[in-house]
Write an enzyme that holds these catalytic residues in place. Structure first.
Site, mmCIF file in Angstrom:
data_model
loop_
_atom_site.group_PDB
_atom_site.id
_atom_site.type_symbol
_atom_site.label_atom_id
_atom_site.label_comp_id
_atom_site.label_asym_id
_atom_site.label_seq_id
_atom_site.Cartn_x
_atom_site.Cartn_y
_atom_site.Cartn_z
ATOM 1 N N GLU A 27 0.776 -1.121 -0.153
ATOM 2 C CA GLU A 27 0.141 0.041 -0.170
ATOM 3 C C GLU A 27 0.932 1.138 0.004
ATOM 4 O O GLU A 27 2.161 1.019 0.429
ATOM 5 C CB GLU A 27 -0.826 -0.002 1.185
ATOM 6 C CG GLU A 27 -0.211 -0.127 2.645
ATOM 7 C CD GLU A 27 -1.003 0.375 3.603
ATOM 8 O OE1 GLU A 27 -1.555 1.403 3.705
ATOM 9 O OE2 GLU A 27 -0.892 -0.369 4.638
ATOM 10 N N LYS A 161 -3.090 -2.114 15.522
ATOM 11 C CA LYS A 161 -2.483 -1.177 16.725
ATOM 12 C C LYS A 161 -3.328 -1.402 17.840
ATOM 13 O O LYS A 161 -4.717 -1.025 17.724
ATOM 14 C CB LYS A 161 -2.164 0.115 16.264
ATOM 15 C CG LYS A 161 -0.757 -0.016 15.409
ATOM 16 C CD LYS A 161 -0.196 1.605 15.467
ATOM 17 C CE LYS A 161 1.258 1.728 15.038
ATOM 18 N NZ LYS A 161 1.294 1.708 13.580
#
Ligand code: PSU
Ligand code: MN
Length: 305
Positions: A27, A161
């Site tokens: 990405e 995360k």
């Protein structure tokens, strides 16, 4: 216009796909909004090098003047690394940015879309977006999760995360039929830490086992993506109390400054990098490289199977 008229597939990538050789998508939002300069450029280049070293072909995805580019050139990668003003493009933005001939950095969601358009099955990144903490009020759920439920691309990542609500993220994936496969782990990784205390759906032991599951999902026409959760290498792990302190501060600042929508994740990532004085960035570099390596191995097993 036909779909192919919007796509610029790098010749190396096109040739590998035509010959049935392994390709791994990457990405560009991680480059433009996920990591600070100049580490972002270093990572972007290292990821491509690691994938090549493993005998696969990298394809970094981005939108350049309205063209969907699958396999950015090194010059284009430098552009994305230097220009943090480039638009962050998720599913809802993709056609708009293409139609208006803008530049755009692709998130996990839109990279999956572009990879599928090109015929790429494997994609490596650091962490996926997820259900944000407080989502029961804000309704902030990353489009990455919805994309995983509809587009058949496997995303090799180190979980998500813990700026996010990890239990809710796993619940959302379960509800929407997205398998979470732990690469040599039974515990869902929490990005900076190897373990979150939450379980994956299935521990898989090697690249061949993952490739077999991907093929079987295609045969059974499951029509969705997969999360391949690969923990950060032990040597690069950040102790949980340490990272949790920085995360708490970043989340509090986001709340105070009323940061919303597509700005939430980039804000939290950049504050985390600043508060940790680069410690979180170093961990990020290590884990994403490791994910690129494993993705390349899975792509190889997938092509051999
Ligand atoms: N998580 C990270 N690093 C990142 C991102 C997420 O640890 O760079 C980026 C990815 O591009 C991901 C996007 O797809 O943020 C998710 O944004 P949002 O939460 O707005 O959906
Ligand atoms: Mn969001």
């Amino acid at each position: 216009m036909a779909l192919k008229d919007y796509l610029d597939i790098h010749p190396d990538v096109a040739q590998a796909l035509a010959e049935g050789r392994p390709v791994v998508a990457l990405e560009s939002t991680i480059i433009s909004h996920g990591l600070p300069w100049p580490q972002n450029l270093e990572v972007a280049r290292d990821l491509e090098a690691v994938i090549r070293e493993e005998g696969a072909v990298p394809a970094t995805v981005g939108i350049v003047k309205g063209r969907i580019v699958v396999g950015l050139s090194d010059d284009q990668i430098v552009e994305f690394a230097q220009n943090s003003n480039v638009v962050k493009v998720s599913r809802r933005d993709l056609a708009t940015v293409v139609a208006l001939k803008q530049d755009g950095a692709t998130t996990v969601a839109s990279t999956m879309i572009c990879a599928a358009m090109a015929g790429i099955r494997l994609f490596a990144t650091g962490g996926i977006g997820g259900v944000h903490r407080g989502a029961e009020v804000s309704m902030d759920i990353s489009a990455d999760l919805v994309e995983l439920s509809r587009t058949q691309v496997a995303v090799v990542c180190s979980g998500a995360k813990s700026i996010l609500d990890l239990p809710k993220t796993l619940e959302f994936l379960e509800t929407n039929g997205v398998p979470v496969l732990g690469y040599q782990t039974a515990d869902f990784p929490a990005f900076h830490s190897r373990e979150s205390g939450l379980r994956v759906d299935q521990k898989v032991d090697d690249a061949d086992a993952v490739a077999l599951i991907l093929k079987t999902r295609e045969d059974l026409q499951m029509g969705a993506g997969e999360v391949i959760a690969n923990p950060i290498p032990e040597a690069d792990e950040i102790a949980k109390p340490v990272i949790d302190g920085w995360i708490a501060t970043a989340l509090q600042e986001a709340e105070e400054q009323n940061v919303r929508g597509k700005d939430a994740t980039p804000f939290l990532l950049s504050r985390l990098a600043e508060l940790s004085e680069g410690v979180s960035v170093a961990a990020n570099l290590a884990l994403v490289k490791n994910n690129a390596r494993i993705a390349a191995r899975i792509a190889k097993a997938y092509c051999a199977g």
